[in-house]
Scaffold this motif. Structure first.
Motif, PDB file in Angstrom:
ATOM      1  N   ASP A 139       0.821  -1.257  -0.196  1.00 30.64           N
ATOM      2  CA  ASP A 139       0.147  -0.322   0.100  1.00 30.64           C
ATOM      3  C   ASP A 139       0.529   1.221   0.195  1.00 30.64           C
ATOM      4  OD1 ASP A 139       0.543   0.501   2.947  1.00 30.64           O
ATOM      5  OD2 ASP A 139      -0.791   0.621   3.238  1.00 30.64           O
ATOM      6  N   GLY A 140       1.984   1.290  -0.380  1.00 30.23           N
ATOM      7  CA  GLY A 140       3.007   2.552  -0.082  1.00 30.23           C
ATOM      8  C   GLY A 140       3.628   3.082   0.927  1.00 30.23           C
ATOM      9  N   GLY A 141       3.098   1.971   2.403  1.00 30.85           N
ATOM     10  CA  GLY A 141       2.234   3.330   3.299  1.00 30.85           C
ATOM     11  C   GLY A 141       1.753   4.589   3.354  1.00 30.85           C
ATOM     12  N   MET A 142       0.617   3.744   3.000  1.00 27.43           N
ATOM     13  CA  MET A 142      -0.329   5.291   2.985  1.00 27.43           C
ATOM     14  C   MET A 142      -1.384   4.741   4.534  1.00 27.43           C
ATOM     15  SD  MET A 142       0.132   7.048   0.846  1.00 27.43           S
ATOM     16  CE  MET A 142       2.326   7.735   0.000  1.00 27.43           C
ATOM     17  N   GLY A 143      -1.762   3.910   4.246  1.00 24.34           N
ATOM     18  CA  GLY A 143      -2.226   3.351   5.612  1.00 24.34           C
ATOM     19  C   GLY A 143      -1.494   3.303   6.890  1.00 24.34           C
ATOM     20  N   CYS A 144       0.113   3.271   6.783  1.00 21.69           N
ATOM     21  CA  CYS A 144       0.196   4.226   8.283  1.00 21.69           C
ATOM     22  C   CYS A 144       0.162   5.375   8.204  1.00 21.69           C
ATOM     23  CB  CYS A 144       2.505   3.797   7.403  1.00 21.69           C
ATOM     24  SG  CYS A 144       3.255   4.369   9.015  1.00 21.69           S
ATOM     25  N   LEU A 145       0.579   5.945   7.019  1.00 17.12           N
ATOM     26  CA  LEU A 145       0.525   7.694   6.792  1.00 17.12           C
ATOM     27  C   LEU A 145      -1.005   7.744   7.355  1.00 17.12           C
ATOM     28  CD1 LEU A 145       2.600   8.847   3.802  1.00 17.12           C
ATOM     29  CD2 LEU A 145       3.215   9.022   6.823  1.00 17.12           C
ATOM     30  N   TYR A 242      11.592   6.148  -8.015  1.00 18.87           N
ATOM     31  CA  TYR A 242      12.600   5.368  -8.133  1.00 18.87           C
ATOM     32  C   TYR A 242      14.053   5.441  -7.083  1.00 18.87           C
ATOM     33  CZ  TYR A 242      10.305   4.808 -12.337  1.00 18.87           C
ATOM     34  OH  TYR A 242       8.749   4.693 -12.893  1.00 18.87           O
ATOM     35  N   VAL A 243      13.589   5.300  -5.951  1.00 20.18           N
ATOM     36  CA  VAL A 243      14.398   6.005  -5.141  1.00 20.18           C
ATOM     37  C   VAL A 243      15.136   4.426  -4.346  1.00 20.18           C
ATOM     38  CG1 VAL A 243      13.006   6.189  -3.045  1.00 20.18           C
ATOM     39  CG2 VAL A 243      15.349   7.229  -3.285  1.00 20.18           C
ATOM     40  N   LYS A 244      16.097   4.412  -3.956  1.00 24.39           N
ATOM     41  CA  LYS A 244      16.590   2.763  -3.459  1.00 24.39           C
ATOM     42  C   LYS A 244      15.820   3.154  -2.127  1.00 24.39           C
ATOM     43  CE  LYS A 244      21.525   0.771  -2.723  1.00 24.39           C
ATOM     44  NZ  LYS A 244      22.518   1.364  -2.339  1.00 24.39           N
ATOM     45  N   GLY A 245      15.494   1.357  -2.088  1.00 22.83           N
ATOM     46  CA  GLY A 245      15.587   0.944  -1.105  1.00 22.83           C
ATOM     47  C   GLY A 245      13.615   1.036  -0.667  1.00 22.83           C
ATOM     48  N   GLY A 246      12.920   2.217  -1.627  1.00 27.99           N
ATOM     49  CA  GLY A 246      12.038   2.436  -1.588  1.00 27.99           C
ATOM     50  C   GLY A 246      10.808   1.266  -2.062  1.00 27.99           C
ATOM     51  N   GLY A 247      11.201   0.391  -2.284  1.00 32.49           N
ATOM     52  CA  GLY A 247      10.215  -0.837  -2.775  1.00 32.49           C
ATOM     53  C   GLY A 247      10.063  -1.824  -1.850  1.00 32.49           C
ATOM     54  N   ALA A 248      10.940  -1.095  -0.717  1.00 32.43           N
ATOM     55  CA  ALA A 248      11.026  -2.128   0.724  1.00 32.43           C
ATOM     56  C   ALA A 248       9.580  -2.501   1.450  1.00 32.43           C
ATOM     57  CB  ALA A 248      12.030  -1.746   2.114  1.00 32.43           C
ATOM     58  N   ALA A 249       9.021  -3.170   1.974  1.00 34.60           N
ATOM     59  CA  ALA A 249       8.029  -4.165   2.725  1.00 34.60           C
ATOM     60  C   ALA A 249       6.425  -3.560   1.351  1.00 34.60           C
ATOM     61  CB  ALA A 249       7.723  -3.016   4.142  1.00 34.60           C
ATOM     62  N   GLY A 250       6.951  -3.632   0.490  1.00 35.86           N
ATOM     63  CA  GLY A 250       5.511  -2.686  -0.466  1.00 35.86           C
ATOM     64  C   GLY A 250       5.755  -1.485  -0.290  1.00 35.86           C
ATOM     65  N   ALA A 253       8.328   1.832   3.103  1.00 30.84           N
ATOM     66  CA  ALA A 253       9.757   3.096   2.552  1.00 30.84           C
ATOM     67  C   ALA A 253       9.597   4.450   1.848  1.00 30.84           C
ATOM     68  CB  ALA A 253      11.420   2.673   2.981  1.00 30.84           C
ATOM     69  N   ALA A 254       9.540   4.013   0.461  1.00 37.08           N
ATOM     70  CA  ALA A 254       8.621   5.378  -0.050  1.00 37.08           C
ATOM     71  C   ALA A 254       8.019   5.686   0.473  1.00 37.08           C
ATOM     72  CB  ALA A 254       8.459   4.960  -1.610  1.00 37.08           C
ATOM     73  N   GLY A 255       6.161   5.515   0.936  1.00 40.53           N
ATOM     74  CA  GLY A 255       5.974   6.779   1.146  1.00 40.53           C
ATOM     75  C   GLY A 255       6.225   7.070   2.527  1.00 40.53           C
ATOM     76  N   LEU A 256       7.162   6.608   3.099  1.00 41.80           N
ATOM     77  CA  LEU A 256       7.188   7.574   4.899  1.00 41.80           C
ATOM     78  C   LEU A 256       8.586   8.161   3.919  1.00 41.80           C
ATOM     79  CD1 LEU A 256       5.784   5.083   6.140  1.00 41.80           C
ATOM     80  CD2 LEU A 256       7.955   4.868   8.191  1.00 41.80           C
ATOM     81  N   MET A 257       9.369   8.409   3.239  1.00 48.60           N
ATOM     82  CA  MET A 257       9.695   9.062   2.990  1.00 48.60           C
ATOM     83  C   MET A 257       9.477   9.968   2.409  1.00 48.60           C
ATOM     84  SD  MET A 257      13.897   6.699   0.945  1.00 48.60           S
ATOM     85  CE  MET A 257      12.678   5.884   0.454  1.00 48.60           C
TER      86      MET A 257
END
Length: 382
Positions: A139-145, A242-250, A253-257
């Motif tokens: 979910d791109g971290g959107m639920g967390c946010l 396309y940030v390195k590591g952004g794909g972690a855990a679905g 990481a990208a969403g939080l960054m």
């Protein structure tokens, strides 16, 4: 002779602490007579909380939502007198919280992980270590946010659906409800992967199948993530596609960054540093590590290889005892593991191996102890 036992979790069967204890029992039963020190490890995934609390800290239990929105209780940790919070996202948003037939990354949300973060913030935490791994979500971290106050609105101003499906509905990101303290917080993302958010090595295509996505769903998740983060770039000027590591855990990481000040670090390196692994190595003649399976992914920075790398720098040999050994032995040896052994000592169904993992691990350590007795003199540290 002192042996440092630094094993990780055997997924679906043993925690890292249980694995260390089983290895210690086997070595003791062999009559090896060595001094044994147990140091549970993790690389950001399952067992990270236990590993970081091994040296002390406070465990906090709070009510949260599981990946499908059901009420559960999950733990997090407080270190440094409460200043640092340790969040293991698998405890609130993990695969092991769901039955096999429930896996559905189109619906699964990281909202529960956000609830852990929010609770820690209210208790005064200023630094947050978030262990990624074992998530059921894309979910791109959107639920967390959302749990931190972000609103995701569709074209008609309504809140979008949870999970990967809702990403395609987002028209507006409204961050006005987020606590301003998050802008001052230090977020450390402990991860063992460097995959980007999108593309052939991205969150959907690499990790989606592990979370229950079929081929069609993988491509839909890829499109939804792309649409979400492209719209985010257009509205906020932050590009994490396309940030390195952004794909972690679905793509968590990208969403939080995109919304918080984050640093991605090697999960195993962080855990080992926190628990003074290098200091303990200086007094050890041998390290025994292990996890459920060693395969090609292990070489990318998983726990056992992080252990072996640091041990090799101090001239201490490493032996691995694992559930499955699916890698070329020469390649593993070149990476710093002197020898690796499987605990499976006869043909058996996978479930039988999982159910009996503790005793299988003890017996493997017992056999290793017998061998070490034959070579004990060379193991004395100069």
């Amino acid at each position: 002779m002192k042996i440092l036992i630094a094993a990780g979790a055997f997924k679906q069967s043993l925690t890292a602490a249980d694995a260390c204890a089983a290895i210690a029992r086997g070595l003791e039963q062999s009559g090896l007579g060595a001094e044994l020190e147990q140091l549970p490890i993790a690389d950001g995934g399952n067992g990270t909380l236990d590993a970081l609390l091994a040296a002390g800290g406070e465990r906090v239990t709070v009510p949260v939502r599981d990946p499908l929105g059901r009420p559960i209780h999950a733990d997090y940790g407080l270190l440094d007198g409460g200043r640092t919070a340790v969040i293991e996202m698998a405890l609130a948003s993990g695969l092991e919280l769901l039955r096999p037939g429930e896996l559905n990354p189109m619906a699964a949300s990281t909202y529960g992980t956000g609830q852990l973060l929010a609770d820690a913030l209210e208790r005064g935490a200023e630094r947050f270590i978030i262990g990624l791994g074992g998530s059921a979500t894309v979910d791109g971290g959107m639920g967390c946010l959302q749990a931190l106050g972000l609103r995701l609105l569709d074209a008609r101003g309504r809140d979008v659906a949870a999970g990967g499906a809702g990403l395609a509905q987002i028209a507006t990101f409204d961050a006005t409800g987020m606590d301003p303290r998050w802008q001052r917080a230090q977020i450390v993302i402990a991860s063992d992967v460097d995959n980007p958010t999108l593309g052939a090595r991205g969150a959907a295509r690499v990790f989606g199948p592990q979370k229950g996505a079929d081929a069609a769903m993988v491509e839909q998740l890829e499109r939804n993530l792309g649409q979400c983060f492209t719209r985010l770039f257009e509205q906020r000027g932050v590009d994490v596609r396309y940030v390195k590591g952004g794909g972690a855990a679905g793509a968590f990481a990208a969403g939080l960054m995109a919304f918080l000040s984050c640093e991605i670090v090697s999960g195993i390196d962080l855990v080992l540093a926190q628990n003074r692994f290098a200091e303990k190595l200086a007094q050890s003649a041998l390290v025994i590590t292990g996890e459920g399976q060693i395969d090609a992914q292990t070489l990318g920075g998983k726990g056992p290889l992080g252990v072996a790398k640091l041990a090799a720098e101090q001239g201490v040999p490493t032996i691995a005892i694992v559930g499955g050994l699916n890698i070329d032995d020469a390649e593993l040896h070149a990476a710093g593991v002197q020898a690796a052994f499987s605990i499976v000592d006869k043909p058996m169904p996978l479930q039988a191996a999982l159910d009996d993992a503790g005793d299988l691990l003890r017996r493997a350590a017992l056999r290793l102890g017998y061998v070490l007795k034959l070579t004990r003199r060379p193991l004395h540290k100069a």
